[in-house]
Motif scaffolding. Structure first.
Motif, short mmCIF file in Angstrom:
data_model
loop_
_atom_site.label_atom_id
_atom_site.label_comp_id
_atom_site.label_asym_id
_atom_site.label_seq_id
_atom_site.Cartn_x
_atom_site.Cartn_y
_atom_site.Cartn_z
N TRP A 108 -39.74 -119.21 -3.08
CA TRP A 108 -40.69 -120.34 -3.44
C TRP A 108 -41.86 -119.97 -3.01
O TRP A 108 -42.85 -120.30 -3.09
CB TRP A 108 -39.67 -121.70 -2.85
N LEU A 109 -41.47 -119.13 -1.35
CA LEU A 109 -43.35 -119.43 -0.69
C LEU A 109 -44.04 -117.88 -1.36
O LEU A 109 -44.86 -117.96 -1.33
CB LEU A 109 -42.55 -118.73 0.78
N ALA A 110 -42.78 -117.03 -2.45
CA ALA A 110 -43.66 -115.94 -2.81
C ALA A 110 -44.80 -116.81 -4.83
O ALA A 110 -45.92 -116.27 -4.04
CB ALA A 110 -42.72 -114.97 -3.25
N LEU A 111 -43.84 -117.87 -4.88
CA LEU A 111 -44.86 -118.07 -6.06
C LEU A 111 -45.91 -118.61 -5.49
O LEU A 111 -47.14 -118.66 -5.69
CB LEU A 111 -44.10 -119.09 -6.69
N GLN A 112 -45.68 -119.57 -4.59
CA GLN A 112 -46.83 -120.34 -3.60
C GLN A 112 -48.34 -119.32 -3.42
O GLN A 112 -49.09 -120.08 -3.16
CB GLN A 112 -46.65 -121.26 -2.92
N SER A 113 -47.31 -118.75 -2.99
CA SER A 113 -49.11 -117.46 -2.32
C SER A 113 -49.18 -116.60 -3.24
O SER A 113 -50.42 -116.20 -3.35
CB SER A 113 -48.25 -116.74 -1.22
#
Length: 194
Positions: A56-61
């Motif tokens: 989830w953090l990777a897709l946001q970043s």
């Protein structure tokens, strides 16, 4: 696309595609070191959650469209001890000798996350191996198949010959229990059961 799959496993990608879920893979590496005195069930659930949250953090970043992230973790447990991926051929041989002629547990945890919402589910299977000869172990290790797999074997490959009995989920032992996956995704309005 329905969701992101936070896994590098080709087996998980194949299984997810098998049930008609449209997904894209996203890298979500996490430290898989067990915590001190962590029980196996807690371990796989923690890692599945951590992988989903890292995805989830990777897709946001990366500025990707927000869709739920599915992650999984599988481990083999023998007499309460986690048997992860082997370090080398010798380690793989040692694991297979320990599994020979006995029954072990395979745990696969799933997690889906989107923003602050996380749901998990756990699949538990018991696998009984036939007694293995040194020659069978050596030939299997030489094939290279056990090197990237928990417990040093892949039930969907040559090691399927070693399985005398399975109680639980075949696809859970492979790494993505389809029944539990479909039920979990349905709660998010995704997949064939939604």
């Amino acid at each position: 696309m329905d969701l992101y799959l936070a896994s590098a496993s080709p087996r998980r990608r194949e299984l997810l595609a098998q049930i008609g879920v449209a997904f894209e893979r996203i890298a979500a590496p996490v430290d898989e070191t067990p915590l001190l005195n962590e029980d196996p069930h807690g371990y796989v659930l923690r890692l599945a959650r951590a992988k989903a949250q890292a995805g989830w953090l990777a897709l946001q970043s990366q500025g990707l469209p927000p869709h739920p992230v599915l992650a999984a973790d599988t481990t083999v447990v023998l007499d309460g001890e986690l048997l992860g991926k082997p370090d080398d051929a010798n380690h793989a041989s040692q694991m297979l000798r320990r599994l020979s002629g006995g029954t072990h547990l395979v745990l696969t945890a799933l997690a889906v996350t989107e923003q602050d919402k996380v749901e998990t589910v756990l699949s538990e299977s018991r696998v009984t191996f036939m007694p293995l000869s040194d020659a069978q172990i050596a030939a299997y290790v030489a094939s290279g198949e056990p090197m990237d797999k928990a417990g040093a074997y892949g039930i969907q490959g040559r090691a399927g010959l070693f399985v005398a009995h399975l109680e639980g989920s075949f696809t859970g032992v492979v790494g993505l229990p389809l029944h539990e996956t479909a039920q979990l995704l349905a709660r998010w309005g995704l997949g064939a059961l939604a």
